[in-house]
Design a protein around this motif. Structure first.
Motif, mmCIF file in Angstrom:
data_model
loop_
_atom_site.group_PDB
_atom_site.id
_atom_site.type_symbol
_atom_site.label_atom_id
_atom_site.label_comp_id
_atom_site.label_asym_id
_atom_site.label_seq_id
_atom_site.Cartn_x
_atom_site.Cartn_y
_atom_site.Cartn_z
ATOM 1 N N GLU A 53 46.524 40.712 30.564
ATOM 2 C CA GLU A 53 45.708 41.895 30.865
ATOM 3 C C GLU A 53 44.375 41.493 31.494
ATOM 4 O OE1 GLU A 53 45.361 43.857 27.096
ATOM 5 O OE2 GLU A 53 47.369 44.738 27.216
ATOM 6 N N GLU A 57 43.092 42.582 35.193
ATOM 7 C CA GLU A 57 41.822 43.314 35.319
ATOM 8 C C GLU A 57 40.819 42.537 36.172
ATOM 9 O OE1 GLU A 57 39.810 46.782 34.453
ATOM 10 O OE2 GLU A 57 41.441 46.252 33.106
ATOM 11 N N LYS A 82 37.875 42.830 27.032
ATOM 12 C CA LYS A 82 38.889 41.785 26.842
ATOM 13 C C LYS A 82 38.235 40.446 26.498
ATOM 14 C CE LYS A 82 42.340 44.129 29.616
ATOM 15 N NZ LYS A 82 41.703 45.421 29.459
#
Length: 150
Positions: A53, A57, A82
């Motif tokens: 992820e 991103e 994150k």
């Protein structure tokens, strides 16, 4: 003779008790190893998902930063969220590389927008691969994590 029968009976009972005790201990150790392996697999999966992820991103934010002077605040907030999750799960090296990426993206927003030709040249020269050091740090962490499992 009776004494011999008693000794034989006691030996048989002791043997049975030792056999049962050994079986119980082996079962407990086996269960412990199984639980440990499941925990490692779960932790490994959590990190893989988080890193995937983050890479997605960061890639989106970086391309946006290369092409626009106005920051994608939503994307940057997601990126920093994150990184914060990594601070809980990951090694210092992985977190430092993720921080470096976020700083580079922020700095890139302040640079002039890149044309397609400039982006192509950056790709050819390897200057567009912002995530290389992060990927290496993640792979090293997975290798250390795997060695701890066994």
């Amino acid at each position: 003779m009776a004494d011999g029968s008693i000794v034989t009976a006691l030996a048989a009972l002791a043997g049975t008790a030792v056999g049962r005790f050994t079986s119980v201990i082996a079962g407990l150790l086996s269960h412990r190893l199984q639980v440990r392996a499941q925990w490692f697999a779960h932790e490994n999966s959590r990190r893989q998902i988080l890193y995937r992820e983050f890479i997605e991103e960061a890639s989106k934010c970086y391309i946006d930063a290369l092409q626009h002077g106005t920051a994608d605040i939503t994307g940057l907030v997601g990126l920093y969220a994150k990184i914060s999750r990594m601070r809980v799960l990951s090694s210092d090296q992985v977190v430092e590389r993720a921080d470096d990426i976020a700083k580079k993206i922020l700095d890139t927003y302040l640079e002039p927008d890149k044309s397609f030709i400039e982006l192509r040249d950056m790709a050819k020269n390897g200057r567009i691969d912002l995530l290389y050091q992060f990927s290496v740090a993640c792979r090293e962490e997975f290798e250390r994590f795997r060695s701890q499992q066994f």
